[in-house]
Design an enzyme around this catalytic site. Structure first.
Site, PDB file in Angstrom:
ATOM      1  CE  LYS A  53      -4.097  -2.308   2.280  1.00 29.60           C
ATOM      2  NZ  LYS A  53      -4.226  -2.955   4.194  1.00 29.60           N
ATOM      3  CD  GLN A  97      -3.179  -4.214   6.579  1.00 29.19           C
ATOM      4  OE1 GLN A  97      -3.447  -3.040   5.557  1.00 29.19           O
ATOM      5  NE2 GLN A  97      -3.784  -5.320   6.677  1.00 29.19           N
ATOM      6  CG  ASP A 120      -9.227   0.542   5.985  1.00 35.17           C
ATOM      7  OD1 ASP A 120      -9.112   0.478   4.487  1.00 35.17           O
ATOM      8  OD2 ASP A 120      -8.325   0.420   6.634  1.00 35.17           O
TER       9      ASP A 120
END
Ligand code: GUN
Length: 288
Positions: A53, A97, A120
């Site tokens: 990412k 994450q 997200d």
């Protein structure tokens, strides 16, 4: 034989157009869009995802701010870092994450991320906005699934769609997106009776269970579009999806490979979310 949906090629196309939009954002606002990334602990798969990412950010002109906390980090440490990123004007999007080490409680940490920086789309405010059809941050993997279906020319309006998996990250939000596209959606999971039969009704199948090849090729409805979200590493080091690829591709009309299907799209959509979040953020500042 199914047409292979090349997620790597589609993601490349998206990144190319993003790069231009990022450059014009930076010119207009005097700073690039920024993504704050939090990696807690040493899960090797998470470390690889985060690195991918961050590399993709750099290539697109998005700044990434990497933050690592140790495996034994406390809830307070993660909260403090989230607060710091929430208040940082260079950070437009925040990515925590998952999964987190066992001593941490993920839910209150996700709740702590400012909803307008939640790249997200995991915050309940954003999940709620998605469910009532308001513009918002939408989780990246579901966005990638829908993009691949549309890009391939698969009809969603009126289609019978089956989602296998009910996670907050993929199953539930992808079902919402399919519903918004006009599909009739069935969500299956580990307690579902007659899974094979239900899968067999799908014009569009989204497999997001995280169990290697648990969906058999001979369950697939001939001509169906199959999106395989699974990334399962076997003992021999090879990577397989949630769908038995060889037999499924003999029956399906369209199918994503693993790797090279949904994976690269998740990253591309995160970049898109970060840019769009940055645009909204700067607009709000002007209005304030
Ligand atoms: N873990 C697995 N997928 C994801 C994702 O899309 N975002 C975050 N933050 N963690 C994940």
């Amino acid at each position: 034989m199914a047409q292979i949906i090349d997620g790597k090629a589609r993601a490349k196309e998206l990144r190319k157009s993003l790069k231009e939009r990022v450059a014009s954002f930076a010119e207009q606002n005097g700073r690039a869009p920024g993504l704050g990334v939090i990696l807690v602990g040493a899960d090797p798969a998470s470390a690889v995802y985060v690195r991918n990412k961050e590399r993709a950010c750099e290539k697109t002109g998005i700044r990434s701010f990497h933050h690592e906390l140790p495996q034994d980090a406390t809830q307070q440490q993660v909260e403090d870092l989230i607060d710091q990123l929430n208040g940082d004007p260079d950070v437009h999007g925040i990515l925590l994450q998952l999964p987190l080490p066992a001593q941490l409680d993920a839910q209150p940490l996700i709740f702590r991320i400012r909803p307008d920086k939640d790249a997200d789309g995991f915050h309940p405010v954003n999940a709620g906005r998605l469910s009532v059809g308001q513009p918002t941050f939408v989780p990246c993997t579901p966005l990638g699934c829908i993009d691949l279906l549309r890009w391939s020319g698969v009809t969603l309006q009126g289609a019978d769609a089956v989602v296998v998996g009910r996670s907050n990250i993929v199953g539930k939000p992808v079902a919402q997106l399919l519903l918004a596209e006009g599909a009739t959606v069935t969500i299956c999971h580990s307690k579902t009776r007659d899974l094979a039969e239900k899968v067999g009704t799908a014009d569009v199948l989204i497999a997001a269970v995280g169990r290697p090849e648990m969906i058999r090729g001979d369950w697939i409805r001939p001509g169906a579009a199959v999106i395989d979200v699974g990334i399962n590493r076997l003992e021999d080091g090879s990577i397989v999806g949630d769908v038995e690829f060889e037999t499924a591709s003999a029956r399906a009309g369209y199918i994503t490979p693993v790797p090279g299907g949904v994976g690269p799209m998740t990253v591309a959509k995160l970049l898109e979310n970060t840019l769009e979040g940055a645009i909204r953020f700067e607009q709000q500042k002007l209005q304030a």
